[in-house]
Enzyme design. Structure first.
Site, PDB file in Angstrom:
ATOM      1  CG  ASN A 124      -1.133   1.143   1.329  1.00 53.58           C
ATOM      2  OD1 ASN A 124      -2.171   1.443   0.236  1.00 53.58           O
ATOM      3  ND2 ASN A 124      -1.933   1.659   3.058  1.00 53.58           N
TER       4      ASN A 124
ATOM      5  CE  LYS B  89       0.901   3.354   4.841  1.00 54.75           C
ATOM      6  NZ  LYS B  89       0.125   3.764   6.295  1.00 54.75           N
TER       7      LYS B  89
ATOM      8  CG  HIS C 233      -5.969   2.034   4.665  1.00 54.89           C
ATOM      9  ND1 HIS C 233      -5.063   3.230   5.977  1.00 54.89           N
ATOM     10  CD2 HIS C 233      -4.768   1.112   4.551  1.00 54.89           C
ATOM     11  CE1 HIS C 233      -4.147   2.481   6.143  1.00 54.89           C
ATOM     12  NE2 HIS C 233      -3.533   1.368   5.666  1.00 54.89           N
TER      13      HIS C 233
ATOM     14  CD  GLU D 127      -2.728   5.678   6.456  1.00 52.99           C
ATOM     15  OE1 GLU D 127      -2.392   5.540   5.299  1.00 52.99           O
ATOM     16  OE2 GLU D 127      -1.866   4.771   6.829  1.00 52.99           O
TER      17      GLU D 127
ATOM     18  CD  GLU E 136      -3.700  -2.741   7.761  1.00 57.24           C
ATOM     19  OE1 GLU E 136      -2.690  -2.543   7.299  1.00 57.24           O
ATOM     20  OE2 GLU E 136      -4.681  -1.585   6.734  1.00 57.24           O
TER      21      GLU E 136
ATOM     22  N   GLY F 102       2.351   2.394  10.730  1.00 55.31           N
ATOM     23  CA  GLY F 102       3.219   3.201  10.576  1.00 55.31           C
ATOM     24  C   GLY F 102       4.492   3.538  11.936  1.00 55.31           C
TER      25      GLY F 102
ATOM     26  CB  SER G  61       5.074  -1.695  11.856  1.00 61.99           C
ATOM     27  OG  SER G  61       5.110  -0.231  12.547  1.00 61.99           O
TER      28      SER G  61
END
Ligand code: PEP
Length: 251
Positions: free
Chosen positions: A10, A12, A96, A98, A168, A174, A213
């Site tokens: 991904n 991003k 996702h 985010e 996730e 991250g 991660s």
């Protein structure tokens, strides 16, 4: 039932078309012999067409990072499933964390987006996961139940096995913090049990990834867990060497 692992990068909001081309020239020779693993890159809208062209005939599939549920309409800034299909894009990542956090993506919207993507022939990776506070409060299963039940609510039972779920934990995305193998296995097995509430046969087909991660040095142990069918990789997918090392760990 053996499920082919999927390693999905991904990106991003990273990489111009030029940078994406350079990445893919570095990646393709590194993954060409990795057997028994599916590989996908989730790239910005602007790089989709170029990445579809550059990966054609290889094992790498190209996914978008979002789409709108409607076929067309007055939705400035949005992209429809048909627009992705026209480019020969293979799939789309939906929900996702985010997008949920920064752009107001809701489970209600996902309940419509997921079947719309499938109906157009796109593969779907549906992302779910708990915050640090939710884990500390013992609310992880409640969150996953809500996200998976609602996200898959309108998916016909016979298509549940086509969906990929990415578990996730948000506290691991991250941050360099990684779920322990026990935490990953437990949560992924719980996600599978939720699919099994609808159909145990389909749940055996559903691939469930871990994301958060994942790096070359921790991938093998996470991927060795019986229910972990691959990884959704953020930071480590930006470099062909680290990404291909994770692909090799899954092969
Ligand atoms: C992600 O973006 O889905 C992700 C897992 O990111 P990272 O690997 O950087 O934690």
């Amino acid at each position: 039932m053996t499920r082919t692992p999927l390693i999905a990068g991904n990106w991003k909001m990273h990489k111009t078309v030029d940078q994406a081309e350079q990445f893919v020239q570095g990646l393709l020779p590194r993954v060409s012999t990795a057997d028994g693993v599916d590989v996908a890159l989730c790239v910005p809208f602007t790089a989709l067409a170029a990445m579809v062209d550059s990966t054609r005939g290889s094992r790498v599939e190209v996914y978008a990072q979002n789409m709108h549920w409607a076929e067309q309409g007055a939705y400035t800034g949005e992209v429809s499933a048909a627009m992705l299909v026209e480019l020969d894009v293979h799939g789309v990542v939906l929900g996702h964390s985010e997008r949920r956090e920064h752009f107001g993506e809701t489970d209600r919207a996902l309940a419509v987006k997921v079947p719309a993507a499938l109906a157009s022939g796109l593969k779907v990776i549906l992302c779910v996961g708990e915050t640090e506070g939710e884990r500390e409060r013992g609310d992880t299963q409640r969150k996953l139940r809500y996200q998976i039940q609602e996200g898959l609510e309108r998916v016909p039972t016979e298509q549940l096995g086509e969906i990929v779920i990415a578990y996730e934990p948000i506290w691991a995305i991250g941050t360099g913090l990684v779920a322990t193998v026990e935490q990953a296995q437990d949560a992924v097995a719980f996600c599978r049990a939720l699919v099994a509430d609808r159909s145990s046969e389909q749940a055996e087909r559903t691939r469930i990834l871990y994301g958060g991660s994942m790096k070359p040095d921790n991938a093998a142990e996470l991927l060795a867990e019986p229910d972990v069918d691959g990884g959704l990789i953020g930071g480590a997918s930006l470099d062909p060497e680290t990404f291909s090392a994770i692909v090799s760990a899954a092969a």
